[in-house]
Design a protein around this motif. Structure first.
Motif, PDB file in Angstrom:
ATOM      1  N   THR A  45      21.769 -40.408  -1.404  1.00 37.13           N
ATOM      2  CA  THR A  45      22.484 -40.709  -0.163  1.00 37.13           C
ATOM      3  C   THR A  45      23.399 -39.547   0.225  1.00 37.13           C
ATOM      4  O   THR A  45      23.539 -39.218   1.413  1.00 37.13           O
ATOM      5  CB  THR A  45      23.280 -42.029  -0.318  1.00 37.13           C
ATOM      6  OG1 THR A  45      22.340 -43.090  -0.588  1.00 37.13           O
ATOM      7  CG2 THR A  45      24.060 -42.363   0.945  1.00 37.13           C
ATOM      8  N   SER A  65      25.052 -45.798   2.933  1.00 35.31           N
ATOM      9  CA  SER A  65      23.804 -46.168   2.274  1.00 35.31           C
ATOM     10  C   SER A  65      23.128 -47.341   2.975  1.00 35.31           C
ATOM     11  O   SER A  65      23.760 -48.352   3.253  1.00 35.31           O
ATOM     12  CB  SER A  65      24.093 -46.535   0.822  1.00 35.31           C
ATOM     13  OG  SER A  65      22.892 -46.938   0.212  1.00 35.31           O
ATOM     14  N   ASP A  83      16.198 -47.174   2.707  1.00 34.46           N
ATOM     15  CA  ASP A  83      16.393 -47.383   1.270  1.00 34.46           C
ATOM     16  C   ASP A  83      15.599 -48.620   0.860  1.00 34.46           C
ATOM     17  O   ASP A  83      15.893 -49.732   1.317  1.00 34.46           O
ATOM     18  CB  ASP A  83      17.889 -47.571   0.984  1.00 34.46           C
ATOM     19  CG  ASP A  83      18.188 -47.611  -0.509  1.00 34.46           C
ATOM     20  OD1 ASP A  83      17.278 -47.931  -1.300  1.00 34.46           O
ATOM     21  OD2 ASP A  83      19.344 -47.331  -0.878  1.00 34.46           O
ATOM     22  N   GLU A 111      14.801 -43.354   0.431  1.00 35.82           N
ATOM     23  CA  GLU A 111      15.196 -43.520  -0.969  1.00 35.82           C
ATOM     24  C   GLU A 111      14.324 -44.616  -1.575  1.00 35.82           C
ATOM     25  O   GLU A 111      14.070 -45.631  -0.951  1.00 35.82           O
ATOM     26  CB  GLU A 111      16.681 -43.895  -1.072  1.00 35.82           C
ATOM     27  CG  GLU A 111      17.575 -42.866  -0.394  1.00 35.82           C
ATOM     28  CD  GLU A 111      19.065 -43.109  -0.594  1.00 35.82           C
ATOM     29  OE1 GLU A 111      19.475 -43.616  -1.663  1.00 35.82           O
ATOM     30  OE2 GLU A 111      19.829 -42.778   0.334  1.00 35.82           O
TER      31      GLU A 111
HETATM   32 MG    MG Z   1      21.528 -44.198  -2.236  1.00 41.46          MG
END
Ligand code: MG
Ligand code: ADP
Length: 145
Positions: A45, A65, A83, A111
């Motif tokens: 992040t 995030s 993410d 991510e």
């Molecule tokens: Mg992260």
């Protein structure tokens, strides 16, 4: 599968990783899938903050995030930060409409995306982050196609 040679960097602070992100932003195409790969706390992040700032779409502090929100959009769809940590089944990921996002002229930072390789474009940039000490991170970049 062809892979470019790795470019490898070391950073020794949070700020250096943000700075590296800004540098990486300068060499990214307008349309790219960028996997940020590494354990919790590796700095994925943090690097995303630098990349998004470098592309001119947000201040680093504005980049938070997407762990719970899953997808954040910047610059009216010019960049996405995703993410997938909280998802574990490809069927869950399939409901997010990633294909639509990959079709856009956008930089897509992901991510935990390497856990769903079948849902990713074949051409992608992989950035692997490894903690080598409390504040040291090794960051290796390669293009896969
Ligand atoms: Mg992260
Ligand atoms: P991830 O998204 O990979 O889980 P984060 O970027 O959210 O990781 O968090 C990285 C953590 O590691 C932060 O607490 C940050 O302050 C710390 N840290 C220490 N050294 C570094 C470094 N060189 N680069 C990035 N983060 C670092």
């Amino acid at each position: 599968m062809r892979e470019s040679p790795h470019r490898t960097f070391r950073t020794s602070s949070n700020d250096e990783t943000v700075e590296l992100g800004r540098m990486i932003a300068r060499s990214l195409p307008k349309k790219a899938c960028v996997l940020l790969i590494g354990n919790l706390g590796a700095g994925k992040t943090t690097l995303a903050k630098g990349i998004i700032h470098g592309l001119g779409f947000a201040e680093p502090d504005e980049v938070v995030s997407p762990t719970f929100t899953l997808i954040h959009e910047y610059g009216g769809g010019r960049i996405y930060h995703i993410d997938l940590y909280r998802l574990d089944k490809p069927e869950q990921v399939a409901t997010l409409g990633l294909d639509d996002i990959f079709d856009r002229d956008a930089v897509v930072l992901i991510e935990w995306g390497e856990r769903f390789p079948e849902l990713l474009p074949r051409l992608r940039i992989e950035i692997r982050l490894t903690a080598v000490g409390d504040d040291e991170r090794q960051i290796a970049i390669k293009t896969v196609l």
